[in-house]
Write an enzyme that holds these catalytic residues in place. Structure first.
Site, PDB file in Angstrom:
ATOM      1  N   ASP A  74      -7.813  60.457  39.679  1.00 16.23           N
ATOM      2  CA  ASP A  74      -9.043  60.460  40.217  1.00 16.23           C
ATOM      3  C   ASP A  74      -9.514  59.547  40.925  1.00 16.23           C
ATOM      4  O   ASP A  74     -10.874  59.015  40.972  1.00 16.23           O
ATOM      5  CB  ASP A  74     -10.362  60.962  39.200  1.00 16.23           C
ATOM      6  CG  ASP A  74      -9.582  62.243  38.080  1.00 16.23           C
ATOM      7  OD1 ASP A  74      -8.938  63.153  38.693  1.00 16.23           O
ATOM      8  OD2 ASP A  74     -10.004  61.795  36.806  1.00 16.23           O
ATOM      9  N   GLU A 251     -13.159  72.121  41.932  1.00 15.70           N
ATOM     10  CA  GLU A 251     -13.639  70.737  41.261  1.00 15.70           C
ATOM     11  C   GLU A 251     -13.485  69.694  42.235  1.00 15.70           C
ATOM     12  O   GLU A 251     -12.822  69.681  43.157  1.00 15.70           O
ATOM     13  CB  GLU A 251     -13.025  70.332  40.026  1.00 15.70           C
ATOM     14  CG  GLU A 251     -11.542  70.029  39.852  1.00 15.70           C
ATOM     15  CD  GLU A 251     -10.839  69.754  38.475  1.00 15.70           C
ATOM     16  OE1 GLU A 251     -11.658  70.003  37.334  1.00 15.70           O
ATOM     17  OE2 GLU A 251      -9.866  69.377  38.344  1.00 15.70           O
TER      18      GLU A 251
END
Length: 508
Positions: A74, A251
């Site tokens: 991420d 997401e």
């Protein structure tokens, strides 16, 4: 070079539809070629004129070695006005927020890492510390992140830290608390951007009454930790590629603004090899709080690639190159497909970067996750600047608006013939290189022969017609260069200004 010197080797079927325009070859002279009828040449020239377009977003090459950072998922990288890149990412222990900085993208690879915050030992913010992002807003630093609680690790919510100080690695950090939304449900991946003077928050959340793991939302912000007004749901996972791996996931939203549009990438499906990037697009002048302003692309824009050995690319961010001229895609993936056990317990997602290219219509082209090692470049013609070297049915040619980006990307690697040479390796066919054969240029697999390795090795020279460009001289035929003619690439001696220009390329 005689035809018998390089017998035509059989090549497997090429996975592309037929060419959209007829091909022309070099007229027979010193270098053999097949003659074409005059009518066919005219048709080809007309097709070229109709499809040619000005180069979109042309910018110098970006050379970085991947993976950039091991075991960091991420990833979020921002280039600040102080000249530093700041990077944060999820640590596989899910217990802390880390920062590093460097003046170059590559420098982040070895930059020391600082822990700026650790999870609570009890209560909220005590588990699953995920997906931090760092932003500089109104003179202060802010880190957005997701966290669970010690008594319920899946009670994931969005939280904010505020940092005071010029350098976020040494700043004083304070917890600003949870970002409140209309629902007290699973929420994560907060990101923020400004357009037309308005700051927005985008994030992923499970909404009551919708049978999905997470959807995408947008809202205005009253301040960096507080929403203003009612959020708008802008995307729900409904397409097949958004629901692979037994989940329904949208997401990790993040924004790239260019060409009068807002391009919002997001991640979809399970966090294994199914993970991929989707794209929403809105006009910069539209009402971003209207769901109808956002158009979802029907296919994913960035996916696993078996040929390059990259699996599950996703949860990206964007930054810029050191010269400020190129947009850079930042993302994580793994270099293997099969995972033992829960993908969230596998620590080996790595931070990677590669350049974003732009189609002639102003839309981003992410291509494919490039192989590990040095990032590839494109070879733009110096005298036909809307055209790039690409391969088609293994033949090297010059073409405009190459939307199958990887066909026009090559890695400059140490020359297979050794010495002070380079070879140009195909991005989507690793192990295949540009090589000359019968004076023509092909993309063929390395067969480890001395002939192949000589034919696929070149001395990189300053551009013959433009010193800012490059020219490639054959190592086994000194004085002969890669040169385009009638849309195809050949090996030729160049003796005049036209030849010099045809043999000069700009690396992008």
């Amino acid at each position: 070079m005689s035809a018998s010197h390089h017998p035509r080797s059989a090549v497997p079927p090429y996975p592309h539809p037929p060419a959209t325009a007829p091909r022309t070859d070099l007229p027979p002279a010193r270098h053999p070629g097949r003659a074409r009828a005059a009518a066919l040449i005219v048709l080809t020239l007309l097709a070229t004129l109709l499809t040619a377009a000005a180069p979109a977003g042309a910018a110098p090459a970006v050379r970085v070695t991947n993976p950039l950072v091991a075991q960091r998922a991420d990833p979020h990288i921002v280039r600040h006005t102080d000249g530093y890149y700041y990077m944060t990412a999820t640590a596989p222990e899910y217990d802390r927020i880390v920062l590093r900085r460097a003046t170059t993208l590559q420098g982040l690879s070895t930059a020391p890492e600082t822990v700026i915050w650790r999870r609570h030992t009890s209560g909220i913010m005590g588990a699953h510390i995920w997906a931090p992002e760092i932003h500089f807003i109104d003179g202060r630093w802010y880190v957005y992140f997701a966290a669970g609680a010690t008594d319920n690790v899946w009670a994931i919510r969005m939280y904010v830290l505020e940092g005071t100080g010029a350098n976020p690695l040494t700043a004083s950090w304070a917890e600003k608390g949870q970002i409140r939304t209309p629902w007290e449900t699973f929420a994560l991946d907060a990101s923020t951007f400004v357009t037309n003077g308005v700051r927005y928050l985008i994030w992923a959340q499970a909404e009551p009454g919708i049978a999905t793991n997470s959807n995408l939302y947008i809202a205005r912000m009253a301040n960096p930790w507080t929403l203003s007004g009612t959020p708008t749901r802008i995307a729900v996972p409904t397409l097949e590629w958004e629901m692979r791996g037994g989940v329904k996931v949208n997401e990790g939203p993040t924004v790239l603004q260019r060409n009068g549009r807002i391009f919002l990438t997001y991640s979809a499906s399970a966090t294994d090899a199914n993970y991929c990037l989707g794209l929403l697009t809105a006009s910069a002048g539209s009402d971003l709080l209207r769901a109808s302003s956002w158009v979802k692309s029907p296919q994913p824009v960035f996916t696993s690639n078996a040929a390059t050995g990259q699996w599950g690319p996703g949860h990206n961010s964007f930054t810029v190159s050191e010269d400020g001229q190129s947009d850079i895609l930042v993302y994580h993936d793994r270099n293997y497909r099969d995972i033992s056990g829960d993908p969230l317990r596998d620590p080996n997602r790595r931070t990677r970067v590669q350049k974003v290219y732009w189609n002639a219509d102003g839309t981003p082209n992410f291509g494919i996750p490039v192989p590990d090692g040095v990032t590839p470049v494109r070879l733009r013609s110096d005298n036909q600047p809307d055209r790039f070297v690409r391969h088609w049915e293994y033949r090297a040619r010059l073409e405009a608006n190459v939307t199958n980006l990887a066909d026009s990307q090559f890695r400059l690697v140490p020359g297979l013939a050794g010495g002070n040479t380079v070879s140009l390796e195909s991005t989507n066919f690793p192990g295949y290189h540009l090589r000359h054969r019968n004076w023509e240029v092909w993309v063929e697999r390395d067969d480890a022969s001395s002939t192949y390795r000589a034919d696929a090795s070149f001395v990189q020279r300053p551009g013959l017609s433009n010193a800012a460009g490059v020219s490639f001289e054959a190592v086994n035929y000194p004085g002969q260069y890669l040169r385009h003619s009638n849309g195809l690439l050949y090996l030729r001696t160049v003796t005049d200004a036209t030849g010099n220009a045809d043999a000069t390329f700009v690396l992008e």
